[in-house]
Design a protein around this motif. Sequence first.
Motif, short mmCIF file in Angstrom:
data_model
loop_
_atom_site.label_atom_id
_atom_site.label_comp_id
_atom_site.label_asym_id
_atom_site.label_seq_id
_atom_site.Cartn_x
_atom_site.Cartn_y
_atom_site.Cartn_z
N ASN A 96 -8.79 10.58 -0.03
CA ASN A 96 -9.39 10.10 -1.28
C ASN A 96 -8.60 8.95 -1.91
O ASN A 96 -9.01 8.40 -2.93
CB ASN A 96 -9.50 11.25 -2.29
N PHE A 97 -7.46 8.57 -1.33
CA PHE A 97 -6.66 7.46 -1.87
C PHE A 97 -7.53 6.21 -1.96
O PHE A 97 -8.28 5.88 -1.03
CB PHE A 97 -5.45 7.21 -0.96
N ASP A 98 -7.44 5.49 -3.08
CA ASP A 98 -8.43 4.43 -3.31
C ASP A 98 -7.86 3.07 -3.68
O ASP A 98 -8.62 2.12 -3.92
CB ASP A 98 -9.43 4.87 -4.38
N ASN A 99 -6.53 2.92 -3.74
CA ASN A 99 -5.98 1.61 -4.08
C ASN A 99 -5.79 0.81 -2.79
O ASN A 99 -4.70 0.69 -2.25
CB ASN A 99 -4.66 1.76 -4.82
N LEU A 100 -6.91 0.26 -2.31
CA LEU A 100 -6.95 -0.31 -0.97
C LEU A 100 -7.68 -1.65 -0.97
O LEU A 100 -8.58 -1.88 -1.80
CB LEU A 100 -7.69 0.65 -0.02
N PRO A 101 -7.34 -2.54 -0.04
CA PRO A 101 -8.05 -3.82 0.07
C PRO A 101 -9.37 -3.63 0.82
O PRO A 101 -9.40 -3.42 2.02
CB PRO A 101 -7.08 -4.69 0.88
N ILE A 150 0.84 -1.20 0.00
CA ILE A 150 0.00 0.00 0.00
C ILE A 150 0.87 1.25 0.00
O ILE A 150 0.58 2.23 -0.69
CB ILE A 150 -0.96 -0.01 1.21
N ALA A 151 1.96 1.22 0.76
CA ALA A 151 2.90 2.35 0.79
C ALA A 151 3.48 2.62 -0.59
O ALA A 151 3.59 3.78 -1.03
CB ALA A 151 4.02 2.09 1.79
N ASP A 152 3.87 1.57 -1.30
CA ASP A 152 4.40 1.71 -2.66
C ASP A 152 3.35 2.32 -3.58
O ASP A 152 3.66 3.21 -4.40
CB ASP A 152 4.83 0.35 -3.20
N ALA A 191 -21.40 10.12 -1.01
CA ALA A 191 -20.53 10.23 -2.18
C ALA A 191 -19.87 8.88 -2.44
O ALA A 191 -18.68 8.70 -2.16
CB ALA A 191 -19.48 11.32 -1.97
N PRO A 192 -20.61 7.92 -2.97
CA PRO A 192 -20.03 6.59 -3.25
C PRO A 192 -18.82 6.69 -4.19
O PRO A 192 -18.82 7.47 -5.13
CB PRO A 192 -21.18 5.84 -3.93
N GLY A 193 -17.80 5.92 -3.88
CA GLY A 193 -16.61 5.88 -4.71
C GLY A 193 -15.58 6.93 -4.37
O GLY A 193 -14.47 6.90 -4.91
N GLU A 194 -15.91 7.84 -3.47
CA GLU A 194 -14.98 8.91 -3.10
C GLU A 194 -14.54 8.74 -1.64
O GLU A 194 -15.22 8.08 -0.85
CB GLU A 194 -15.64 10.28 -3.29
N GLN A 195 -13.39 9.34 -1.31
CA GLN A 195 -12.86 9.33 0.06
C GLN A 195 -12.79 7.91 0.61
O GLN A 195 -13.16 7.65 1.76
CB GLN A 195 -13.70 10.22 0.97
N ARG A 196 -12.26 6.98 -0.20
CA ARG A 196 -12.25 5.58 0.22
C ARG A 196 -11.37 5.36 1.45
O ARG A 196 -11.76 4.63 2.37
CB ARG A 196 -11.79 4.68 -0.94
N LEU A 197 -10.18 5.97 1.48
CA LEU A 197 -9.32 5.80 2.66
C LEU A 197 -9.98 6.42 3.89
O LEU A 197 -9.99 5.81 4.96
CB LEU A 197 -7.95 6.44 2.42
N GLU A 198 -10.53 7.61 3.75
CA GLU A 198 -11.16 8.29 4.88
C GLU A 198 -12.29 7.44 5.46
O GLU A 198 -12.50 7.41 6.68
CB GLU A 198 -11.69 9.66 4.46
#
Length: 439
Positions: free
Chosen positions: A237-242, A22-24, A256-263
């Motif tokens: 808003n980072f979204d490359n997450l499991p 995730i850091a990469d 707001a579906p699809g937005e602010q996934r990390l938050e």
Amino acid sequence: MVNAVRMLRAGFVLAEPQILEIADSFQKAMADGLAGKQSSLKMLPSYLTKPTGIEKGVYLAVDFGGTNVRVLTVELKGSGAYQTLGWQSFPLQDRDYNFTSPKATGHELFSFIAEKIKSMLSPGRIYPLGLTFSFPSRQTGVDRAILIKWTKEIQTSGVEGHDVSEILKRALVDKNITQVIPKAIINDTVGTLLTASYIDQSADIGSICGTGHNTCYIEPKAPITGQPMIINMESGNFDNLPLTDYDIKLDRQSQAPGEQRLEKMVGGQYIGELVRLIIQDFIDKKLLFKESRPEIFYSPYHVKSEDVALLLADTSPDLKDVDQWLKTKGHISGSLIEERITLRSVASIVIIRAVQLVAATYTGVIMHIDPGLTKRHTIAIDGSLYELMPGFANKLSITLNNIFKGKHQSITTKLTKDGSGVGAAIAAASVDQTGGTPG
């Protein structure tokens, strides 16, 4: 029930290779955003860099980061010293009016804020003003910021796509407030970093771990100037997450579906809701409270981050505080100790993952600015989760130590209280005394 908790933990808690992956990915998103490529990180310029630490004077600060707004007067004394001379906080919604609803206009909202500013002024004094505005905004100068999109469930009309500074300036003029001169507009993460670096020159990352989540850092060579500049990443808003099924459900039901996934995985606005969704699922599967259907677990956003903190804070053998909470808020009498342990375990699992995800993003930033880890780095953090959630700060430090192994002494996390408020004053001082970075 034990197996269900074990499976939940396996789906949530990350192994170290996953954290590094995730850091990469986060580091790559930073590079893409800086290069103007498609990225979930907005990488917004602040037009500010570190303060010198010798800024002096009395400044007015407005801290607008959620459903409460604060107004402060701050005296900067130089040598990294400052004093808050006065402050007041006020809600933007009550039983009479809600300035955060779609029915309210930006003009009404900022007129209300201008009235509160007026109440803080002393006759005959000129007040340079710094505004902390903690929502995704496109800055075109140190005192110009166009709101991209409201977050944190705020929906006030007539603000998105408009320059927030201009709306505030018009409100001040309408209220005949001539003593106040807006100088700078910043994000709360920028304010936190400014406050920390006013005292500690090794502070180069600022972050909010509270209702929402975001991080900024000092980019050594900003694309606009080629010089050091604080960049607001809008990292929530980072979204490359499991994602788990619970994350997907929460996201689909959000405004707001699809937005602010990390938050939505780490922010105080959503932590309680994640716990609620998991407990609701366990109840539906007849793993908990088989004789009842507690309304609190079937009412969206009725479980708050404060409730999660209470669950984690109870270390008594019989979890009597959890039992009392279930009686008071869940209307459940006679809960089993196994059920109380499960609630606490679910809360712990959600918080551990939140810590790991935050640590992964900090790791990505450090890998970007100092891949050889040749310098000291202070990560300045403000927010209720970091300060008040049991175990959060300690787990974050341990996670970073494990990631960086023997080099961990170079990285320090530091609670920076009221950074967003004092930081607005420091931003105003930086512009007032140096002219700031041109837009």
